[in-house]
Structure formats: structure tokens, C-alpha cells
Design a protein around this motif. Structure first.
Motif, PDB file in Angstrom:
ATOM      1  N   ARG A 211       4.427  -4.364   1.106  1.00  0.00           N
ATOM      2  CA  ARG A 211       4.103  -3.872   2.441  1.00  0.00           C
ATOM      3  C   ARG A 211       4.077  -2.349   2.465  1.00  0.00           C
ATOM      4  NH1 ARG A 211       8.229  -7.442   5.474  1.00  0.00           N
ATOM      5  NH2 ARG A 211       8.566  -5.581   6.750  1.00  0.00           N
TER       6      ARG A 211
ATOM      7  N   ALA B 299       0.733  -1.357   0.979  1.00  0.00           N
ATOM      8  CA  ALA B 299      -0.366  -1.529   1.927  1.00  0.00           C
ATOM      9  C   ALA B 299      -0.369  -0.406   2.966  1.00  0.00           C
ATOM     10  CB  ALA B 299      -0.248  -2.896   2.608  1.00  0.00           C
ATOM     11  N   PHE B 300       0.810  -0.012   3.417  1.00  0.00           N
ATOM     12  CA  PHE B 300       0.918   1.084   4.386  1.00  0.00           C
ATOM     13  C   PHE B 300       0.376   2.375   3.790  1.00  0.00           C
ATOM     14  CE2 PHE B 300       3.577   4.713   5.762  1.00  0.00           C
ATOM     15  CZ  PHE B 300       3.166   4.813   7.086  1.00  0.00           C
TER      16      PHE B 300
ATOM     17  N   ALA C 206      -1.675   2.664   1.224  1.00  0.00           N
ATOM     18  CA  ALA C 206      -3.104   2.531   0.935  1.00  0.00           C
ATOM     19  C   ALA C 206      -3.947   2.833   2.166  1.00  0.00           C
ATOM     20  CB  ALA C 206      -3.402   1.123   0.413  1.00  0.00           C
ATOM     21  N   SER C 207      -3.419   2.482   3.343  1.00  0.00           N
ATOM     22  CA  SER C 207      -4.157   2.784   4.573  1.00  0.00           C
ATOM     23  C   SER C 207      -4.271   4.284   4.819  1.00  0.00           C
ATOM     24  CB  SER C 207      -3.474   2.116   5.775  1.00  0.00           C
ATOM     25  OG  SER C 207      -2.219   2.729   6.055  1.00  0.00           O
ATOM     26  N   GLN C 208      -3.427   5.064   4.133  1.00  0.00           N
ATOM     27  CA  GLN C 208      -3.484   6.520   4.238  1.00  0.00           C
ATOM     28  C   GLN C 208      -4.116   7.163   3.005  1.00  0.00           C
ATOM     29  OE1 GLN C 208      -2.531   7.900   7.191  1.00  0.00           O
ATOM     30  NE2 GLN C 208      -2.319   5.707   7.710  1.00  0.00           N
ATOM     31  N   GLY C 209      -4.740   6.326   2.173  1.00  0.00           N
ATOM     32  CA  GLY C 209      -5.427   6.840   0.993  1.00  0.00           C
ATOM     33  C   GLY C 209      -4.511   7.224  -0.137  1.00  0.00           C
TER      34      GLY C 209
ATOM     35  N   ASP D  78       4.240   3.122  11.180  1.00  0.00           N
ATOM     36  CA  ASP D  78       3.862   1.785  11.616  1.00  0.00           C
ATOM     37  C   ASP D  78       4.962   1.223  12.513  1.00  0.00           C
ATOM     38  OD1 ASP D  78       5.946   0.907  10.035  1.00  0.00           O
ATOM     39  OD2 ASP D  78       4.706  -0.221   8.636  1.00  0.00           O
TER      40      ASP D  78
ATOM     41  N   THR E 203       1.984   9.754  10.081  1.00  0.00           N
ATOM     42  CA  THR E 203       1.688   8.460  10.704  1.00  0.00           C
ATOM     43  C   THR E 203       2.886   7.551  10.511  1.00  0.00           C
ATOM     44  OG1 THR E 203       0.105   6.622  10.805  1.00  0.00           O
ATOM     45  CG2 THR E 203       0.664   7.433   8.628  1.00  0.00           C
TER      46      THR E 203
END
Length: 449
Positions: free
Chosen positions: A416, A419-420, A422-425, A316, A314
Motif C-alpha cells: 500500500r 501504491a501511494f 507510485a501515485s506521486q511518481g 491519503d 500530499t
């Protein structure tokens, strides 16, 4: 402000430069003979509790007492009457039963940290002048680049902080001292101290106070200038003392000599494996993409790569990507509290392997002699804490004799990045102690087919 009136705005600031010598009427006075004073049991008890503490904790306590408004001296870690009275004043005001106990010392440090955070006080390197300076950003909200330094000002212009630098042989310490002490424009010098390698001058006008300090070294002359409205002495007194205490005209560059060297990898990690079956068409050779990867989970690498590379799980909009790269393993790192401006070191991959490159961060950009392969390089602050990633690298950098000179590149702050991930676990693993040497094994160069 408690304990700091007009003396705190002038003479006390001057004492910061030479350890708190005696003064009289704004001038140093030689000590006079006096009969021995009887021992003060409270003072001796406090000294016996303070002096065995580690130096870093002693200085931290004094710094905290500056922020609480109780201490107006040099944060040297030495115990004296000023430190004793500051501790006593804080304890009396807060009804602290035992300021020497671990709980009492923690209360002092916490109160100081609360005041420091409220002022948004940040110690940073000024890339223009080269000095290190403390800036209360809640008050000094306006920042202007000068030809030889930087100016910070309050919104109403009543408080100003400036840094200045002169290259070798362009100015003399004596000449600057003469100008700083000249009685012009109604200015009255309240204190002057001149040494071979530095001077301090405090002065005042009908409405304002000022503090000037210059030091000389092989890099030339560097100085700090603070000016503020007299009416604000009670409000900004501790900020002025904190700024003076934080000033370092010739800070040491971050050392990378102790970082163990790493051999260049046999080949960069390919993101696109070569085809296993025979093909009637020739297979294109791997094309380097000037990318550095940081392992953040087993078999997963954080990087900044262009569109079209296989292995990307993934990404961003900023180009930050998570990739599947077999065989890579993370290393727990200490995360910085933010991308502070100042000296940093980037671990960047290149043709010769991973190397440590010193630089300076300002306004979420790093200025450093980074070479092709630096996009995605992790950036570490002066304490060795991970502060961010180099966000991009030009496809066709300007080269001088085949080498890219220092350039300014954007940095993605670590919050940042967190956070990126964390969005992927993926939660970044922390470490009790870590630095550049521990981070090195998790950094690798990447290629793209």
C-alpha cells in the motif's frame, strides 16, 4: 498422494522428529546385520551431484519435493534413499531429462513453489504460544485464539492444527506424554518416541489420525498438535509433513545486536522552518509530533503526521504523507512480498535518536515496546526486508515509570505504501542485498511547528 499412505500420516511424521530412523510395525527397530549391497550407479551419480550443492539449496529441493508429493522425510539437506527416490519419481512423472542440472533443479523448485502458493502456506510466529509454525491458509481458513496457543481449522472441521504452551513448572513433559499415549476413546497409539527434551506421538481412531509433539526449554513446554480425517490422507499428507517440518518450538528472536549504533541527531528535522524576519510576537517553540520519517527520494520523506504540518506534499486518508524535507536521501531496500505475521524489527525515532525495536506482527498490527516518535517507523521482517510502516501512535500513551509498555499498533503494508508513492511518481529503489543497517541512514525524527 504419491508415496504417502497411512504410514505417511503416522510413522513418517514421527520420523521427522528424529531424522528417519528405521521402523517396523510402527515401532523403532534396531538395524539388523546384512550383507553389503552392490553399489547403485544411479544412486551414487545422484549423490555426487546433490551433496556439493549449498545446504540452503539442498533443503530447498527437499522442501519442493515435499510439496510435489514425492518426498516424505526431514528437510535436513542430507542425501539418502528417500531423497534419491523422490527426485527419480519427479523426473519420471514430469519427463525431466536431467534433474541434477541447473535447469532440472529449477524445475523442481518451481513445481514445489507452485504447490506451496496454491496452499497459501505461510510460516509465521504464533504470538500466543511463541512457536513458529507453518499454516496452509487455503485449507485452514478458521483461526481461533486459545488460552495457551492458537487453533487453525478447515471450514468443515476435518483438519485441525493447534499450538500450545505451558509456562515453566506448570506442567511436565512426562505428564503430557502419559496423557498422549493413554488408550482412551478408541484411540490407538501407532508410534511413540520419548527423549529428555521432547516427545512425538502418533495415534489413530476409527476415522482420524493425529500427530503430537512437545518440547521443553527454559521458556516452558511448547507443542504442536495436528489432527485430520483418515479419508483425507492422500489430499493433506504433504501439508501435514510440511507443517511438521516447519515447526520450531523455541525460535530465535531477531537479532539486533549486530546493527551498528547511530548517534542521536543534534536536533530533529523541522518541517516548518522558523521565520527569518523579526516578528512582534514571540515564535512558538517547536512541538514534537512523535513521528518517524523514511527518505524515499532526494528531499522527500514518507511519514505519518497529523493535520496542519507544513511541508506536506500530499497525504491519503490513512494519514500516510509525503513531505518535502531538505537534505534527506533514500537508501535502496529489499521490499517484502507482503506483511507476513511473525517476528519483526521497527526502526523508530525518539528522544535518543533512531533505535531498533523488536516486535511481532499479527493481522496487520505490530505488538512492540514502541515509544513516542514511532508513528511512521518502517517495519522489517526476519530477513531484513521492508514490510510496512507503523500507521499511528497514541497522542497520550499509557506510561509505566515514564516508559510506554508493549502495545498493539496498526501497520500499513509495504504494497500500500508502494501504491501511494507510485501515485506521486516515486518508484521505490530495490537493492540486491540490504538490511536494517543499510536502512538506518534513511530514517529520521521529525518535528512540527
Amino acid at each position: 498422494m504419491r508415496g504417502i499412505g497411512r504410514i505417511g500420516g503416522a510413522v513418517v511424521l514421527a520420523l521427522l522428529a528424529q531424522g528417519g530412523a528405521a521402523f517396523s510395525q510402527g515401532k523403532l527397530a534396531p538395524p539388523s546385520p546384512a550383507a553389503p549391497k552392490p553399489a547403485d550407479p544411479a544412486f551414487e551419480t545422484a549423490r555426487a551431484a546433490f551433496e556439493p550443492l549449498p545446504e540452503a539449496e539442498r533443503k530447498a529441493l527437499q522442501d519442493a519435493l515435499v510439496w510435489t508429493g514425492d518426498f516424505n522425510g526431514v528437510t535436513s539437506g542430507s542425501f539418502g534413499r528417500r531423497t534419491f527416490e523422490a527426485i527419480q519419481a519427479f523426473a519420471a512423472r514430469t519427463r525431466l531429462a536431467d534433474p541434477a542440472s541447473p535447469e532440472g533443479r529449477a524445475a523442481i523448485r518451481q513445481a514445489g513453489e507452485t504447490a506451496r502458493k496454491a496452499a497459501r502456506f505461510r510460516i509465521e510466529a504464533d504470538p500466543v504460544s511463541g512457536v513458529t509454525v507453518g499454516v496452509p491458509e487455503a485449507l485452514l481458513t478458521r483461526r481461533t485464539a486459545l488460552p495457551s496457543g492458537t487453533r487453525w481449522q478447515s471450514a468443515d472441521g476435518r483438519v485441525t492444527l493447534e499450538t500450545r504452551a505451558y509456562p515453566p513448572d506448570s506442567e511436565t513433559l512426562e505428564g503430557l506424554f502419559e496423557r498422549a499415549t493413554a488408550p482412551v476413546n478408541g484411540r490407538r497409539v501407532t508410534y511413540r518416541l520419548q527423549k529428555p527434551d521432547f516427545f512425538v506421538v502418533t495415534a489413530e481412531t476409527a476415522t482420524g489420525s493425529s500427530y503430537t509433539r512437545y518440547a521443553t526449554g527454559p521458556q516452558g513446554l511448547r507443542g504442536l498438535l495436528i489432527g485430520y480425517d483418515k479419508a483425507l490422507s492422500g489430499e493433506v499428507g504433504r501439508l501435514v509433513i510440511a507443517m511438521a517440518n516447519a515447526f520450531d518450538p523455541f525460535p530465535a528472536a531477531p537479532s539486533v545486536a549486530a546493527i551498528p549504533s547511530r548517534p542521536a541527531p543534534a536536533k530533529p528535522v523541522p518541517l516548518n522552518p522558523a521565520p527569518q524576519a523579526a516578528s512582534p510576537l514571540p515564535v512558538a517553540a517547536p512541538v514534537p509530533i512523535a513521528a518517524t520519517g523514511l527518505a524515499v527520494a532526494p528531499g522527500k520523506v514518507l511519514a505519518v503526521v497529523p493535520e496542519g504540518c507544513a511541508g506536506v506534499i500530499t497525504r491519503d486518508p490513512s494519514g500516510l504523507a509525503l513531505l518535502a524535507v531538505a537534505g534527506t536521501r533514500p537508501t535502496p531496500l529489499i521490499l517484502a512480498g507482503g506483511l507476513a505475521e511473525g517476528a519483526v524489527v521497527a526502526l523508530a525515532a525518539g528522544a535518543q535518536g533512531v533505535s531498533a525495536v523488536p516486535g511481532t506482527v499479527m493481522r496487520e498490527r505490530v505488538t512492540a515496546p514502541l515509544q513516542p516518535g514511532s508513528a511512521g517507523a518502517p517495519v522489517f521482517d526476519g530477513q531484513g526486508h521492508w514490510a510496512g510502516l507503523v500507521a499511528s501512535y497514541p497522542n497520550a500513551p499509557r506510561l509505566v515509570a515514564g516508559i510506554a509498555p508493549p502495545m498493539s499498533l496498526p501497520v500499513i503494508p509495504v504494497e500500500r505504501v508502494s501504491a501511494f508513492l507510485a501515485s506521486q511518481g516515486i518508484a521505490l529503489a530495490g537493492a540486491a542485498t540490504a538490511g536494517l543497517a543499510e536502512a538506518w541512514p534513511a530514517v529520521t525524527g521529525l518535528t512540527c511547528r
